[in-house]
Design a protein around this motif. Structure first.
Motif, PDB file in Angstrom:
ATOM      1  N   ALA A  33       0.829  -1.206   0.000  1.00  0.00           N
ATOM      2  CA  ALA A  33       0.000   0.000   0.000  1.00  0.00           C
ATOM      3  C   ALA A  33       0.864   1.257   0.000  1.00  0.00           C
ATOM      4  CB  ALA A  33      -0.927  -0.006   1.219  1.00  0.00           C
ATOM      5  N   ALA A  34       1.959   1.246   0.764  1.00  0.00           N
ATOM      6  CA  ALA A  34       2.846   2.404   0.797  1.00  0.00           C
ATOM      7  C   ALA A  34       3.505   2.621  -0.561  1.00  0.00           C
ATOM      8  CB  ALA A  34       3.899   2.217   1.885  1.00  0.00           C
ATOM      9  N   LEU A  35       3.953   1.541  -1.198  1.00  0.00           N
ATOM     10  CA  LEU A  35       4.579   1.670  -2.516  1.00  0.00           C
ATOM     11  C   LEU A  35       3.585   2.177  -3.555  1.00  0.00           C
ATOM     12  CD1 LEU A  35       6.822  -1.524  -2.599  1.00  0.00           C
ATOM     13  CD2 LEU A  35       7.561   0.861  -2.419  1.00  0.00           C
ATOM     14  N   LEU A  36       2.359   1.687  -3.506  1.00  0.00           N
ATOM     15  CA  LEU A  36       1.347   2.175  -4.445  1.00  0.00           C
ATOM     16  C   LEU A  36       1.060   3.658  -4.241  1.00  0.00           C
ATOM     17  CD1 LEU A  36      -1.209  -0.772  -4.566  1.00  0.00           C
ATOM     18  CD2 LEU A  36       0.245   0.048  -6.406  1.00  0.00           C
ATOM     19  N   SER A  37       0.968   4.087  -2.998  1.00  0.00           N
ATOM     20  CA  SER A  37       0.698   5.499  -2.751  1.00  0.00           C
ATOM     21  C   SER A  37       1.872   6.364  -3.185  1.00  0.00           C
ATOM     22  CB  SER A  37       0.358   5.742  -1.276  1.00  0.00           C
ATOM     23  OG  SER A  37       1.464   5.414  -0.464  1.00  0.00           O
ATOM     24  N   LEU A  38       3.111   5.890  -2.987  1.00  0.00           N
ATOM     25  CA  LEU A  38       4.269   6.636  -3.468  1.00  0.00           C
ATOM     26  C   LEU A  38       4.286   6.708  -4.988  1.00  0.00           C
ATOM     27  CD1 LEU A  38       7.093   5.403  -1.086  1.00  0.00           C
ATOM     28  CD2 LEU A  38       6.080   7.684  -1.193  1.00  0.00           C
ATOM     29  N   TYR A  39       3.918   5.632  -5.644  1.00  0.00           N
ATOM     30  CA  TYR A  39       3.863   5.623  -7.110  1.00  0.00           C
ATOM     31  C   TYR A  39       2.832   6.629  -7.616  1.00  0.00           C
ATOM     32  CZ  TYR A  39       2.954   4.049 -11.850  1.00  0.00           C
ATOM     33  OH  TYR A  39       2.765   4.009 -13.202  1.00  0.00           O
ATOM     34  N   ALA A  41       1.687   9.261  -6.041  1.00  0.00           N
ATOM     35  CA  ALA A  41       2.179  10.613  -5.750  1.00  0.00           C
ATOM     36  C   ALA A  41       3.259  11.018  -6.747  1.00  0.00           C
ATOM     37  CB  ALA A  41       2.702  10.677  -4.320  1.00  0.00           C
ATOM     38  N   TRP A  42       4.155  10.099  -7.081  1.00  0.00           N
ATOM     39  CA  TRP A  42       5.222  10.396  -8.042  1.00  0.00           C
ATOM     40  C   TRP A  42       4.634  10.701  -9.418  1.00  0.00           C
ATOM     41  CZ3 TRP A  42      10.019  11.846  -8.105  1.00  0.00           C
ATOM     42  CH2 TRP A  42      10.764  11.723  -9.272  1.00  0.00           C
ATOM     43  N   GLN A  43       3.658   9.917  -9.840  1.00  0.00           N
ATOM     44  CA  GLN A  43       3.014  10.170 -11.125  1.00  0.00           C
ATOM     45  C   GLN A  43       2.303  11.523 -11.125  1.00  0.00           C
ATOM     46  OE1 GLN A  43       3.287   8.368 -13.963  1.00  0.00           O
ATOM     47  NE2 GLN A  43       4.751   7.159 -12.797  1.00  0.00           N
ATOM     48  N   ASP A  44       1.709  11.880 -10.004  1.00  0.00           N
ATOM     49  CA  ASP A  44       1.026  13.157  -9.891  1.00  0.00           C
ATOM     50  C   ASP A  44       2.023  14.314  -9.990  1.00  0.00           C
ATOM     51  OD1 ASP A  44      -1.282  14.770  -9.535  1.00  0.00           O
ATOM     52  OD2 ASP A  44      -0.732  15.058  -7.435  1.00  0.00           O
ATOM     53  N   LEU A  45       3.173  14.156  -9.374  1.00  0.00           N
ATOM     54  CA  LEU A  45       4.196  15.207  -9.455  1.00  0.00           C
ATOM     55  C   LEU A  45       4.734  15.340 -10.873  1.00  0.00           C
ATOM     56  CD1 LEU A  45       6.237  14.687  -6.182  1.00  0.00           C
ATOM     57  CD2 LEU A  45       4.847  16.664  -6.783  1.00  0.00           C
ATOM     58  N   ARG A  46       4.903  14.220 -11.556  1.00  0.00           N
ATOM     59  CA  ARG A  46       5.439  14.252 -12.915  1.00  0.00           C
ATOM     60  C   ARG A  46       4.475  14.889 -13.906  1.00  0.00           C
ATOM     61  NH1 ARG A  46       7.146   8.779 -14.989  1.00  0.00           N
ATOM     62  NH2 ARG A  46       7.749  10.056 -16.753  1.00  0.00           N
ATOM     63  N   THR A  47       3.170  14.757 -13.671  1.00  0.00           N
ATOM     64  CA  THR A  47       2.194  15.299 -14.618  1.00  0.00           C
ATOM     65  C   THR A  47       1.804  16.725 -14.265  1.00  0.00           C
ATOM     66  OG1 THR A  47       0.353  14.385 -13.343  1.00  0.00           O
ATOM     67  CG2 THR A  47       1.246  13.018 -15.121  1.00  0.00           C
ATOM     68  N   GLY A  48       2.395  17.294 -13.256  1.00  0.00           N
ATOM     69  CA  GLY A  48       2.092  18.681 -12.928  1.00  0.00           C
ATOM     70  C   GLY A  48       0.994  18.861 -11.919  1.00  0.00           C
ATOM     71  N   GLY A  49       0.533  17.820 -11.304  1.00  0.00           N
ATOM     72  CA  GLY A  49      -0.462  17.937 -10.247  1.00  0.00           C
ATOM     73  C   GLY A  49      -1.862  18.247 -10.741  1.00  0.00           C
ATOM     74  N   ASN A  50      -2.231  17.737 -11.921  1.00  0.00           N
ATOM     75  CA  ASN A  50      -3.591  17.952 -12.415  1.00  0.00           C
ATOM     76  C   ASN A  50      -4.589  17.349 -11.434  1.00  0.00           C
ATOM     77  OD1 ASN A  50      -2.539  19.104 -14.706  1.00  0.00           O
ATOM     78  ND2 ASN A  50      -2.626  17.210 -15.883  1.00  0.00           N
ATOM     79  N   SER A  51      -5.707  18.027 -11.261  1.00  0.00           N
ATOM     80  CA  SER A  51      -6.702  17.554 -10.275  1.00  0.00           C
ATOM     81  C   SER A  51      -7.725  16.627 -10.908  1.00  0.00           C
ATOM     82  CB  SER A  51      -7.382  18.755  -9.625  1.00  0.00           C
ATOM     83  OG  SER A  51      -8.064  19.493 -10.624  1.00  0.00           O
ATOM     84  N   GLU A  52      -7.521  16.218 -12.155  1.00  0.00           N
ATOM     85  CA  GLU A  52      -8.480  15.322 -12.797  1.00  0.00           C
ATOM     86  C   GLU A  52      -8.284  13.898 -12.278  1.00  0.00           C
ATOM     87  OE1 GLU A  52      -8.097  15.609 -16.986  1.00  0.00           O
ATOM     88  OE2 GLU A  52      -7.981  17.795 -16.927  1.00  0.00           O
ATOM     89  N   VAL A  53      -9.398  13.234 -12.061  1.00  0.00           N
ATOM     90  CA  VAL A  53      -9.341  11.851 -11.585  1.00  0.00           C
ATOM     91  C   VAL A  53     -10.060  10.982 -12.601  1.00  0.00           C
ATOM     92  CG1 VAL A  53     -10.009  10.261  -9.766  1.00  0.00           C
ATOM     93  CG2 VAL A  53      -9.306  12.589  -9.184  1.00  0.00           C
ATOM     94  N   PHE A  54      -9.352   9.994 -13.117  1.00  0.00           N
ATOM     95  CA  PHE A  54      -9.944   9.045 -14.049  1.00  0.00           C
ATOM     96  C   PHE A  54     -10.076   7.700 -13.368  1.00  0.00           C
ATOM     97  CE2 PHE A  54      -7.799  12.068 -16.875  1.00  0.00           C
ATOM     98  CZ  PHE A  54      -8.872  12.450 -17.645  1.00  0.00           C
ATOM     99  N   ILE A  55     -11.264   7.153 -13.413  1.00  0.00           N
ATOM    100  CA  ILE A  55     -11.485   5.859 -12.776  1.00  0.00           C
ATOM    101  C   ILE A  55     -11.797   4.840 -13.843  1.00  0.00           C
ATOM    102  CG2 ILE A  55     -12.935   4.564 -11.174  1.00  0.00           C
ATOM    103  CD1 ILE A  55     -13.313   7.128  -9.622  1.00  0.00           C
TER     104      ILE A  55
END
Length: 55
Positions: A33-39, A41-55
């Motif tokens: 769970a910790a590794l998934l949350s870090l992944y 977060a890392w992806q969010d930082l790389r994309t510029g922190g867009n607030s869009e959520v795709f499910i």
């Protein structure tokens, strides 16, 4: 007046080996769970922190 006798609820005896297995499984699930949350977060930082959520 005599006190009322109550029955205690007997728990099944869990051996130390079983407790250790449960502890190891819990630790592994926590790490996953910790590794998934870090992944995420890392992806969010790389994309510029867009607030869009795709499910």
């Amino acid at each position: 007046m005599k006190p009322v006798k109550t029955r205690s609820v007997n728990r099944p005896n869990i051996s130390e080996a079983q407790r250790n297995q449960v502890a190891v499984i819990s630790a592994l699930l926590f790490l996953i769970a910790a590794l998934l949350s870090l992944y995420v977060a890392w992806q969010d930082l790389r994309t510029g922190g867009n607030s869009e959520v795709f499910i």
